[in-house]
Design a protein around this motif. Sequence first.
Motif, PDB file in Angstrom:
ATOM      1  N   UNK A 264       0.824  -1.216   0.000  1.00  0.00           N
ATOM      2  CA  UNK A 264       0.000   0.000   0.000  1.00  0.00           C
ATOM      3  C   UNK A 264       0.857   1.265   0.000  1.00  0.00           C
ATOM      4  N   UNK A 265       2.174   1.086  -0.029  1.00  0.00           N
ATOM      5  CA  UNK A 265       3.083   2.233   0.030  1.00  0.00           C
ATOM      6  C   UNK A 265       3.993   2.243  -1.191  1.00  0.00           C
ATOM      7  N   UNK A 266       4.087   3.380  -1.843  1.00  0.00           N
ATOM      8  CA  UNK A 266       4.938   3.505  -3.022  1.00  0.00           C
ATOM      9  C   UNK A 266       6.387   3.703  -2.561  1.00  0.00           C
ATOM     10  N   UNK A 267       7.229   2.718  -2.854  1.00  0.00           N
ATOM     11  CA  UNK A 267       8.634   2.802  -2.425  1.00  0.00           C
ATOM     12  C   UNK A 267       9.529   2.046  -3.407  1.00  0.00           C
ATOM     13  N   UNK A 268      10.806   1.873  -3.051  1.00  0.00           N
ATOM     14  CA  UNK A 268      11.773   1.232  -3.945  1.00  0.00           C
ATOM     15  C   UNK A 268      11.884  -0.269  -3.716  1.00  0.00           C
ATOM     16  N   UNK A 269      11.074  -0.818  -2.845  1.00  0.00           N
ATOM     17  CA  UNK A 269      11.219  -2.227  -2.492  1.00  0.00           C
ATOM     18  C   UNK A 269      11.064  -3.168  -3.682  1.00  0.00           C
ATOM     19  N   UNK A 270      10.322  -2.740  -4.685  1.00  0.00           N
ATOM     20  CA  UNK A 270      10.135  -3.577  -5.870  1.00  0.00           C
ATOM     21  C   UNK A 270      11.475  -4.012  -6.451  1.00  0.00           C
ATOM     22  N   UNK A 271      12.412  -3.077  -6.543  1.00  0.00           N
ATOM     23  CA  UNK A 271      13.701  -3.390  -7.161  1.00  0.00           C
ATOM     24  C   UNK A 271      14.512  -4.362  -6.300  1.00  0.00           C
ATOM     25  N   UNK A 272      14.345  -4.265  -4.994  1.00  0.00           N
ATOM     26  CA  UNK A 272      15.011  -5.218  -4.107  1.00  0.00           C
ATOM     27  C   UNK A 272      14.449  -6.618  -4.307  1.00  0.00           C
ATOM     28  N   UNK A 273      13.122  -6.699  -4.489  1.00  0.00           N
ATOM     29  CA  UNK A 273      12.493  -7.997  -4.727  1.00  0.00           C
ATOM     30  C   UNK A 273      12.963  -8.598  -6.049  1.00  0.00           C
TER      31      UNK A 273
END
Length: 340
Positions: A264-273
Motif C-alpha cells: 500500500x506504500x509507493x517505495x523502492x522495495x520492488x527493485x530489491x524484490x
Amino acid sequence: MHVSKTSDELAHDRGMLSAERSTDLSTLIFLAFASDLANGQGLKVGFYEQTCPNVEAIVKKTIDQVISVAPTLAAPLLRMHFHDCFVRGCEGSVLLNSPTKQAEKDAIPNLSLRGFQIIDKVKTRVEKECPGVVSCADIVALVARDVTAAIKGPYWEVETGRRDGTVSILIEALTNLLPPFANITTLKSGFKRRGLSVKDLVVLSGGHTIGISHCSSFNNRLYNFTGKGDTDPTLDPNYIARLKMTCKPGDQNSIVEMDPGSFKTFDEDYFKLVSKRRGLFQSDAALLDDSETKTYVKLHTTTHGTTFFKDFGVSMVKMGRIGVLTGMAGEIRKVCTKVN
C-alpha cells in the motif's frame, strides 16, 4: 505499463495475450507516436489555467478523501492510466462502456481494473465547476499522479490538454497490453513502439511496488512452467514455497501482495524484490535479462538518495504523451463512460 497489469493491479497486469502486432503496423504506430512525442502534441502544464483553474485542486481533494479510506484503490487507478495509454493512446477509451461487452474494459487484461466509479466521481465534481471543459483522459492522468502522491510516492507536474476518443474495442486491448509473461525482447519492443526508452520500461515497472495480483497471472511459474509440471528456475525457490501456500494448482482467484509488507506504500522495495528473484511476474524477472534494466534494478537496491521517484515522474509524463488527441480531435465527454 506493465505496468502491475505497472499490480494484477499497473501494471499490472498486463494482458493475457501477446502484445505483438504485424511488423508494418507496429512501425506505423511507432512512427505516429514518435511524431507525437517530437511535436509535444499540444499538451502543457496548466492547460486549464484560464478555463477551469480549480480542476487540479478538485481532483486532489477527491482522491485524498478516497485513498484515506480505500488505499488499495491507488494501484488500480495508477494502472488504469497505463492501460489507457497503451491502447489507442491516452484518450480515455478504457473508460467507455459497451452494451455488448466489447469495449476495452471488457478484455481479460482489464477485468481486474477497479476504481472506474472514482473517475466518475471526479468527473461529476469537475463538470459542476466547469462543464464541458476537462477531458476524461486528463482526469485519468491527474488521478494517476494524485493516487501515487497520496501513498507516499512521487509528485510530478501533469501535462494536460488531452481530448477524449470515441472508440473502444476489446480486441485492441488484448493485442496491445503487454502480458505478465512477456520476455525482455517483447517488453523493449512494446515500449519502443510507443516512443518510450529501455529506462522508461524499468522505471515504470517500478509501479509494481503497489497493489495485488491474482494467482492466475503467475500460477504457471509455480506448477507448470514448461508444461512438464516444473517451476520457473528464475524464481527464488523459497518464494515459490511461500506463494504455493496461497496459490494452489489452477487457482485463478486468490490474491497476493505485489510487494509483500508494503503493497500500500509507493517505495523502492520492488527493485530489491526483483534483484532477489522475487518479482511476481515473468515480465518482472525479465528485467534481469538486459544489461541496462539490470543495472538500474541493482542501482536502486544499493544506493541511498535514489533517483527512482524523480525518474518515475519523468517517465509518467512521457507515457502520458502517447497518441494523445488535441486541438479539435476527439471530444470532451460529458460522461466518461459514453461518447457524447
